[in-house]
Write a protein that holds these residues in place. Structure first.
Motif, PDB file in Angstrom:
ATOM      1  N   TYR A  66      51.827  28.846  38.541  1.00 50.78           N
ATOM      2  CA  TYR A  66      52.249  27.501  38.131  1.00 50.78           C
ATOM      3  C   TYR A  66      51.084  26.517  38.230  1.00 50.78           C
ATOM      4  O   TYR A  66      50.903  25.651  37.360  1.00 50.78           O
ATOM      5  N   HIS A  67      50.280  26.663  39.280  1.00 52.08           N
ATOM      6  CA  HIS A  67      49.107  25.797  39.444  1.00 52.08           C
ATOM      7  C   HIS A  67      48.139  25.999  38.282  1.00 52.08           C
ATOM      8  O   HIS A  67      47.572  25.028  37.756  1.00 52.08           O
ATOM      9  N   CYS A  68      47.960  27.248  37.862  1.00 51.85           N
ATOM     10  CA  CYS A  68      47.066  27.533  36.737  1.00 51.85           C
ATOM     11  C   CYS A  68      47.651  27.036  35.410  1.00 51.85           C
ATOM     12  O   CYS A  68      46.902  26.665  34.498  1.00 51.85           O
ATOM     13  N   LEU A  69      48.978  27.048  35.311  1.00 52.94           N
ATOM     14  CA  LEU A  69      49.623  26.496  34.118  1.00 52.94           C
ATOM     15  C   LEU A  69      49.347  25.008  33.999  1.00 52.94           C
ATOM     16  O   LEU A  69      49.042  24.495  32.919  1.00 52.94           O
ATOM     17  N   LEU A  70      49.414  24.298  35.116  1.00 57.24           N
ATOM     18  CA  LEU A  70      49.210  22.852  35.108  1.00 57.24           C
ATOM     19  C   LEU A  70      47.735  22.475  35.062  1.00 57.24           C
ATOM     20  O   LEU A  70      47.363  21.460  34.454  1.00 57.24           O
ATOM     21  N   TYR A  71      46.885  23.274  35.718  1.00 60.86           N
ATOM     22  CA  TYR A  71      45.456  22.954  35.817  1.00 60.86           C
ATOM     23  C   TYR A  71      44.627  24.193  35.454  1.00 60.86           C
ATOM     24  O   TYR A  71      44.011  24.830  36.322  1.00 60.86           O
ATOM     25  N   TRP A 131      39.264  29.511  39.828  1.00 60.63           N
ATOM     26  CA  TRP A 131      39.814  30.829  40.158  1.00 60.63           C
ATOM     27  C   TRP A 131      40.981  31.228  39.247  1.00 60.63           C
ATOM     28  O   TRP A 131      41.527  32.318  39.400  1.00 60.63           O
ATOM     29  N   CYS A 132      41.348  30.367  38.302  1.00 59.07           N
ATOM     30  CA  CYS A 132      42.387  30.731  37.335  1.00 59.07           C
ATOM     31  C   CYS A 132      41.762  31.583  36.223  1.00 59.07           C
ATOM     32  O   CYS A 132      40.661  31.282  35.762  1.00 59.07           O
ATOM     33  N   PRO A 133      42.453  32.634  35.773  1.00 57.56           N
ATOM     34  CA  PRO A 133      41.932  33.456  34.655  1.00 57.56           C
ATOM     35  C   PRO A 133      41.749  32.610  33.403  1.00 57.56           C
ATOM     36  O   PRO A 133      42.469  31.644  33.160  1.00 57.56           O
ATOM     37  N   ARG A 134      40.757  32.997  32.612  1.00 61.39           N
ATOM     38  CA  ARG A 134      40.457  32.240  31.384  1.00 61.39           C
ATOM     39  C   ARG A 134      41.603  32.324  30.383  1.00 61.39           C
ATOM     40  O   ARG A 134      41.914  31.366  29.686  1.00 61.39           O
ATOM     41  N   PRO A 156      60.264  31.430  35.742  1.00 61.20           N
ATOM     42  CA  PRO A 156      60.180  32.629  34.888  1.00 61.20           C
ATOM     43  C   PRO A 156      58.903  32.685  34.052  1.00 61.20           C
ATOM     44  O   PRO A 156      58.932  32.637  32.823  1.00 61.20           O
ATOM     45  N   ILE A 157      57.773  32.767  34.730  1.00 58.87           N
ATOM     46  CA  ILE A 157      56.509  32.973  34.024  1.00 58.87           C
ATOM     47  C   ILE A 157      55.825  34.190  34.618  1.00 58.87           C
ATOM     48  O   ILE A 157      56.004  34.492  35.805  1.00 58.87           O
ATOM     49  N   GLN A 158      55.070  34.879  33.809  1.00 57.24           N
ATOM     50  CA  GLN A 158      54.343  36.047  34.273  1.00 57.24           C
ATOM     51  C   GLN A 158      53.083  35.601  34.999  1.00 57.24           C
ATOM     52  O   GLN A 158      52.282  34.845  34.475  1.00 57.24           O
ATOM     53  N   SER A 159      52.904  36.092  36.215  1.00 53.88           N
ATOM     54  CA  SER A 159      51.723  35.698  36.976  1.00 53.88           C
ATOM     55  C   SER A 159      50.556  36.619  36.668  1.00 53.88           C
ATOM     56  O   SER A 159      50.715  37.825  36.581  1.00 53.88           O
ATOM     57  N   PRO A 160      49.358  36.063  36.502  1.00 53.07           N
ATOM     58  CA  PRO A 160      48.182  36.903  36.267  1.00 53.07           C
ATOM     59  C   PRO A 160      47.643  37.541  37.540  1.00 53.07           C
ATOM     60  O   PRO A 160      46.669  38.297  37.480  1.00 53.07           O
ATOM     61  N   PHE A 161      48.284  37.241  38.668  1.00 51.55           N
ATOM     62  CA  PHE A 161      47.805  37.743  39.944  1.00 51.55           C
ATOM     63  C   PHE A 161      48.652  38.923  40.409  1.00 51.55           C
ATOM     64  O   PHE A 161      49.863  38.961  40.174  1.00 51.55           O
ATOM     65  N   VAL A 162      48.000  39.870  41.073  1.00 60.42           N
ATOM     66  CA  VAL A 162      48.697  41.077  41.524  1.00 60.42           C
ATOM     67  C   VAL A 162      49.830  40.719  42.478  1.00 60.42           C
ATOM     68  O   VAL A 162      50.935  41.237  42.375  1.00 60.42           O
ATOM     69  N   LYS A 163      49.543  39.829  43.422  1.00 64.11           N
ATOM     70  CA  LYS A 163      50.559  39.410  44.378  1.00 64.11           C
ATOM     71  C   LYS A 163      50.682  37.892  44.360  1.00 64.11           C
ATOM     72  O   LYS A 163      49.824  37.183  44.892  1.00 64.11           O
ATOM     73  N   ASP A 164      51.688  37.421  43.692  1.00 63.21           N
ATOM     74  CA  ASP A 164      51.976  35.981  43.621  1.00 63.21           C
ATOM     75  C   ASP A 164      53.491  35.845  43.629  1.00 63.21           C
ATOM     76  O   ASP A 164      54.090  35.368  42.669  1.00 63.21           O
TER      77      ASP A 164
END
Length: 386
Positions: free
Chosen positions: A369-374, A379-382, A354-362
């Motif tokens: 989740y990968h951006c949350l951890l790393y 390519w992860c938003p700032r 239950p997290i909001q994804s910054p990507f249009v299609k994820d």
């Protein structure tokens, strides 16, 4: 010619003319049917060729597609397959069970995310056959990952699952044999399904609590086993089969780990080698259990070898309720999954983290989740929305 003869002659000519017209219409209809059939066949062949031979398709920022992205040997949809440096203990050999139909839908997503955290030489991707096309196979291998074609069925049947599991175990034993001078490289065998994201540092922290030189079977006891004990009882048929093979019986019940993720210590893998090594050996072991691969593993380890499952609740999968968890809790999970179903012939993903994804299609939320951890991945938003 009499009037009567003239009438008969006219009727005969009309009948001949009508039959000729009917015959012409029938011939024309047959030709039309053949043309339509031929056209449809050509369209089907072209579509199938494009589907299997085109670059692996797309999903990310701005994309309207709902499946994973186009990929070459270094990028997926323009995003680099960027290595992530962590301080986890590099002694885990991973096998990932997949199928040719999931190369572009699931495997590319794993290659972009958690595969970038582990040593590529310690990941074996077990698939079924080359029918998905040489392009897919070459692209995955050129990216540095070990893709093993098992020639097992691509069906989700007990036979196919047992066949692929045998190939997974065989890959581990082959790696140990190849690097026999450095056994510390392969202290743990961990199986992962292709719809699971692995939080590698958390898994490493867990395994550091156990001695790989002792027999350990680590995973999560599935919820269905809590309610249906027929899966884990040594019934008369199983008992007869085990005795007929002259195997010891050290317990009458057993626990097994859900097949999405589990880990076995090197010591246990060596002790179970006669049951696990290769497709033929493990298929015979599945026949002892009279069920799928995960239950067969639990039966062999629990009943014949006499070791208990180490039940770890942080191995989460598609059957766990994710809706009520917090971001802080999710970051501590060892694995996460998702569920997918068809609704009006459209794939709908649900029971995701239950997290909001910054990507249009994820749809799977694996990228988020990968951006949350790393968060330092390029390519992860700032600024992340969680």
């Amino acid at each position: 010619m009499t009037e009567e003869e003239s009438t008969v002659s006219r009727k005969f000519c009309s009948w001949v003319s009508a039959n000729r017209s009917d015959a012409s219409r029938r011939r024309a209809l047959r030709w039309m049917q053949l043309c339509v059939t031929g056209f449809v066949s050509i369209v089907i062949v072209v579509v199938m060729w494009c589907d299997w031979s085109s670059p692996l398709p797309a999903t990310y920022l701005g994309s309207e597609r709902s499946y994973p992205p186009a990929m070459n040997t270094t990028h997926i949809n323009g995003k680099p397959m960027e290595r992530v440096v962590t301080n986890y203990t590099n002694n885990i050999f991973f096998t990932v069970k997949t199928s040719m139909k999931n190369y572009r839908k699931r495997l590319t997503l794993l290659m972009l995310t958690w595969f970038q955290v582990v040593d590529k030489n310690k990941v074996a991707v077990i698939s079924d056959s080359l029918k998905a096309g040489q392009l897919y196979v070459s692209t995955i291998r050129d990216a540095g990952f070990n893709l093993i074609l098992s020639n097992c069925s691509n069906m989700h049947s007990a036979e196919a699952l047992c066949c692929k599991s045998g190939a997974e175990f065989g890959a581990y034993y082959e790696a140990v044999k190849k690097h026999n001078e450095n056994k510390e490289r392969y202290q743990w065998f961990c199986h992962v399904d292709d719809d699971v994201y692995v939080n590698v540092p958390r898994l490493s922290q867990l395994l550091q609590q156990y001695d790989p030189h002792k027999p350990y079977y680590i995973g999560k006891w599935p919820w269905v086993a809590h309610h249906n004990h027929s899966f884990t009882k040594l019934n008369s048929v199983r008992l007869h089969r085990i005795r007929s093979m002259n195997y010891p019986i050290k317990a009458n019940t057993f626990k097994y780990a859900t097949g999405s993720t589990y880990c076995l210590s090197h010591a246990l893998m060596m002790e179970a080698k006669q049951f696990f090594n290769g497709k033929d050996n493990f298929y015979a072991s599945c026949r002892l259990a009279l069920f799928t691969d995960d239950i067969a593993i639990g039966l062999i380890i629990g009943v014949i070898l006499g070791y208990n499952l180490t039940d770890v609740n942080d191995f989460h999968n598609q059957y766990d309720d994710m809706a009520s968890t917090s971001v802080e809790e999710i970051s501590k999970y060892i694995t996460v999954g998702y569920q997918m179903k068809l609704k009006d012939e459209v794939k709908v993903y649900y029971n995701t983290i239950p997290i909001q994804s910054p990507f249009v299609k994820d749809s799977t939320k694996f990228m988020a989740y990968h951006c949350l951890l790393y968060p330092s991945v390029s390519w992860c938003p700032r600024h992340l929305p969680f």
